[in-house]
Design a protein around this motif. Structure first.
Motif, mmCIF file in Angstrom:
data_model
loop_
_atom_site.group_PDB
_atom_site.id
_atom_site.type_symbol
_atom_site.label_atom_id
_atom_site.label_comp_id
_atom_site.label_asym_id
_atom_site.label_seq_id
_atom_site.Cartn_x
_atom_site.Cartn_y
_atom_site.Cartn_z
ATOM 1 N N LEU A 133 0.825 -1.206 0.000
ATOM 2 C CA LEU A 133 0.000 0.000 0.000
ATOM 3 C C LEU A 133 0.863 1.261 0.000
ATOM 4 O O LEU A 133 0.531 2.259 -0.645
ATOM 5 N N ILE A 134 1.982 1.220 0.713
ATOM 6 C CA ILE A 134 2.893 2.363 0.712
ATOM 7 C C ILE A 134 3.489 2.566 -0.678
ATOM 8 O O ILE A 134 3.602 3.696 -1.174
ATOM 9 N N ASP A 135 3.852 1.477 -1.336
ATOM 10 C CA ASP A 135 4.412 1.565 -2.694
ATOM 11 C C ASP A 135 3.392 2.129 -3.679
ATOM 12 O O ASP A 135 3.771 2.775 -4.668
ATOM 13 N N ARG A 136 2.120 1.903 -3.425
ATOM 14 C CA ARG A 136 1.058 2.446 -4.291
ATOM 15 C C ARG A 136 0.660 3.864 -3.881
ATOM 16 O O ARG A 136 -0.297 4.411 -4.413
ATOM 17 N N ARG A 137 1.353 4.414 -2.896
ATOM 18 C CA ARG A 137 1.074 5.762 -2.380
ATOM 19 C C ARG A 137 -0.348 5.887 -1.856
ATOM 20 O O ARG A 137 -0.957 6.964 -1.899
ATOM 21 N N ALA A 138 -0.848 4.780 -1.319
ATOM 22 C CA ALA A 138 -2.181 4.798 -0.713
ATOM 23 C C ALA A 138 -2.116 5.099 0.772
ATOM 24 O O ALA A 138 -3.151 5.272 1.425
ATOM 25 N N LEU A 139 -0.896 5.176 1.301
ATOM 26 C CA LEU A 139 -0.735 5.305 2.746
ATOM 27 C C LEU A 139 0.631 5.905 3.045
ATOM 28 O O LEU A 139 1.601 5.639 2.349
ATOM 29 N N ARG A 140 0.673 6.695 4.110
ATOM 30 C CA ARG A 140 1.959 7.169 4.607
ATOM 31 C C ARG A 140 1.972 7.013 6.133
ATOM 32 O O ARG A 140 0.916 7.018 6.784
ATOM 33 N N LEU A 141 3.186 6.891 6.678
ATOM 34 C CA LEU A 141 3.331 6.610 8.100
ATOM 35 C C LEU A 141 3.945 7.760 8.880
ATOM 36 O O LEU A 141 4.182 7.629 10.084
ATOM 37 N N ASP A 142 4.174 8.907 8.228
ATOM 38 C CA ASP A 142 4.891 9.985 8.903
ATOM 39 C C ASP A 142 4.078 10.666 9.996
ATOM 40 O O ASP A 142 4.617 11.474 10.755
ATOM 41 N N GLY A 143 2.794 10.336 10.106
ATOM 42 C CA GLY A 143 1.975 10.922 11.165
ATOM 43 C C GLY A 143 1.668 9.961 12.299
ATOM 44 O O GLY A 143 0.892 10.294 13.202
ATOM 45 N N ALA A 144 2.270 8.782 12.293
ATOM 46 C CA ALA A 144 1.978 7.779 13.320
ATOM 47 C C ALA A 144 2.529 8.216 14.675
ATOM 48 O O ALA A 144 3.724 8.482 14.815
ATOM 49 N N GLU A 145 1.655 8.299 15.662
ATOM 50 C CA GLU A 145 2.059 8.679 17.018
ATOM 51 C C GLU A 145 2.358 7.458 17.883
ATOM 52 O O GLU A 145 3.095 7.556 18.871
ATOM 53 N N PHE A 146 1.794 6.324 17.497
ATOM 54 C CA PHE A 146 1.938 5.108 18.287
ATOM 55 C C PHE A 146 2.209 3.925 17.356
ATOM 56 O O PHE A 146 1.665 3.845 16.260
ATOM 57 N N LEU A 147 3.045 3.013 17.824
ATOM 58 C CA LEU A 147 3.367 1.818 17.058
ATOM 59 C C LEU A 147 3.378 0.614 17.995
ATOM 60 O O LEU A 147 3.908 0.683 19.105
ATOM 61 N N VAL A 148 2.783 -0.494 17.522
ATOM 62 C CA VAL A 148 2.807 -1.751 18.263
ATOM 63 C C VAL A 148 3.308 -2.845 17.330
ATOM 64 O O VAL A 148 2.824 -2.976 16.201
ATOM 65 N N LEU A 149 4.276 -3.629 17.791
ATOM 66 C CA LEU A 149 4.701 -4.835 17.078
ATOM 67 C C LEU A 149 4.293 -6.022 17.937
ATOM 68 O O LEU A 149 4.835 -6.222 19.024
ATOM 69 N N ASP A 150 3.327 -6.788 17.449
ATOM 70 C CA ASP A 150 2.841 -7.936 18.207
ATOM 71 C C ASP A 150 3.420 -9.221 17.625
ATOM 72 O O ASP A 150 3.511 -9.365 16.406
ATOM 73 N N GLU A 151 3.775 -10.160 18.504
ATOM 74 C CA GLU A 151 4.415 -11.421 18.096
ATOM 75 C C GLU A 151 5.603 -11.117 17.176
ATOM 76 O O GLU A 151 5.735 -11.663 16.075
ATOM 77 N N ALA A 152 6.467 -10.241 17.654
ATOM 78 C CA ALA A 152 7.579 -9.778 16.820
ATOM 79 C C ALA A 152 8.514 -10.914 16.438
ATOM 80 O O ALA A 152 9.084 -10.909 15.332
ATOM 81 N N ASP A 153 8.694 -11.886 17.328
ATOM 82 C CA ASP A 153 9.599 -12.987 16.990
ATOM 83 C C ASP A 153 9.076 -13.820 15.834
ATOM 84 O O ASP A 153 9.844 -14.322 15.018
ATOM 85 N N GLN A 154 7.747 -13.959 15.736
ATOM 86 C CA GLN A 154 7.220 -14.715 14.597
ATOM 87 C C GLN A 154 7.387 -13.948 13.302
ATOM 88 O O GLN A 154 7.558 -14.543 12.235
ATOM 89 N N MET A 155 7.360 -12.619 13.364
ATOM 90 C CA MET A 155 7.616 -11.845 12.146
ATOM 91 C C MET A 155 9.023 -12.129 11.626
ATOM 92 O O MET A 155 9.244 -12.198 10.416
#
Length: 415
Positions: A133-155
């Motif tokens: 979606l980012i590559d299609r310019r449908a979304l940008r993340l520069d305004g994200a105030e919060f981030l969660v990585l869940d089950e990071a080890d499985q990623m």
């Protein structure tokens, strides 16, 4: 714990009145605005450990997201886990202006693009589809105030390390980040260093520890006798929900057909199934129309179906930690559960790794351990063979096996 009354009332309506240990330790740090690294086994309430403070902080700072932007991002390794996170958070934001979006692979991308155009308060995403979606310019993340990585080890297990590195570079430096994981592999230190700033570390159980309420047992059984033993075991609790884990997509489909022929209501989920097929299978399993779900490790984490009473490791996982994640699909929400493993001759190495990770031996239900004999073709390496002599328990006992178990065979490496 400093949560808004509106949220505690919604929890009480779900009969949730006491926090779990991971929630007790993580929520206060998150509410204070600190980055959090949470280590806890599956089934311990990690979703609410980050969901409650996230929703609270969004409620305290009302505002509308800009078009194509997100106020908060939650990354999950699989479609199933992402969907369950979205569903859990929806119960918290009901009757509020907070909007939650979901973007995962296996679903049409155009409707996702259209929904993102209006902006999103909380976006739950898998890394691959997010970058599409980012590559299609449908979304940008520069305004994200919060981030969660869940089950990071499985990623990391699923090969998302490069995607995570790229996503880290697209996020603003000033944000709050929460990372949750069941284990802490070496690569996780790199990810933690890239994403977290002076995090508060919360650990409520040792990595690799199995859920306390899971009763475990292992059957030593020849590979050819596994289907009959599984059918015999399942027949003892036909009215309960059972999750059966295999290694391969083709093998899972084949086993599901075998169980269907034996009269079980069964479905299979794996990476080759479309998102719609997986969602329908899980919905049927949840409401009891399907009693047996055959799955690959795509379902080892994130599946939250409290009614699952039995987990079968029909084939042992190649990665020992995945055993813990698999059996964590039962004994959820304070209930008891049973985890039953089948060990063929060529799986003794996997079993030993699992027991090492657990720090204890799994009780034997039938058969006896396959003896590991030296491999004459590889110095220092060995292959498993049936132990000989003595004892009354035979490999495959209870599955129609003849006394003495399987015939001797040359050792093979696990697929």
């Amino acid at each position: 714990m400093g949560l808004p009354r509106s949220l505690t009332a919604k929890l009480a309506a779900q009969d949730i009145t006491e926090p779990t240990p991971i929630q007790t330790h993580a929520i206060p740090h998150a509410l204070d605005g600190h980055d959090v690294m949470g280590l806890a086994q599956t089934g311990t309430g990690k979703t609410m450990a980050f969901g409650l403070p996230l929703v609270t902080r969004l409620m305290e700072a009302p505002g509308r997201p800009d078009p194509k932007s997100v106020r908060s991002l939650i990354l999950a390794p699989t479609r199933e886990l992402a969907g369950q996170i979205r569903d859990a958070l929806m119960t918290l934001v009901k009757d509020s202006p907070i909007k939650i979006g979901l973007v995962v692979g296996g679903a049409s991308i155009n409707p996702q693009i259209n929904r993102l155009a209006r902006g999103t308060d909380i976006l739950v995403a898998t890394p691959g589809r997010l970058l599409d979606l980012i590559d299609r310019r449908a979304l940008r993340l520069d305004g994200a105030e919060f981030l969660v990585l869940d089950e990071a080890d499985q990623m990391l297990d699923l090969g998302f390390i490069h995607a995570l590195r790229r996503i880290a570079g697209l996020l603003p430096a000033e944000r709050q980040t929460m990372l949750f994981s069941a284990t802490m592999p070496k690569q996780m230190e790199e990810i933690a260093g890239s994403y977290l700033k002076n995090p508060r570390r919360v650990q409520v159980s040792p990595p690799g520890k199995a859920a306390d309420k899971v009763t475990q047992e292992v059957h030593f059984v020849a590979k050819a006798e596994k289907p009959d033993l599984l059918i015999e075991c399942l027949d003892k609790h036909r009215d309960e929900l059972a999750l059966v884990f295999g290694r391969t997509k083709h093998g899972s489909d084949k086993l599901a057909r075998r169980l269907e022929q034996a009269g079980f209501a069964v479905a299979a989920i794996h990476g080759n199934k479309s998102q719609g097929q997986r969602e329908r299978a899980l919905a049927a399993f949840r409401d009891g129309r399907v009693r047996v779900l055959v799955a690959t490790d795509v379902a080892a984490r994130g599946l939250d179906i409290p009614a699952v009473t039995h987990v079968y490791n029909y084939e042992l996982p190649n990665v020992a930690e995945n055993y813990v994640h698999r059996i964590g699909r039962t004994a959820r929400a304070g209930r008891d559960g049973t985890a039953i493993a089948f060990c063929a001759p060529d799986e003794m190495g996997e079993l030993k790794d699992i027991q090492k990770a657990l720090g204890t031996a799994i009780p034997v239900a039938s058969g006896r351990a396959w003896e590991v004999l030296p491999d004459p073709k590889a110095k220092g390496r060995g292959g498993p063979r049936r132990g000989g002599g003595g004892g009354t328990a035979k490999p495959g006992a209870g599955a129609g096996a003849k006394p003495g178990g399987a015939r001797r065979r040359r050792p093979r490496r696990a697929a």
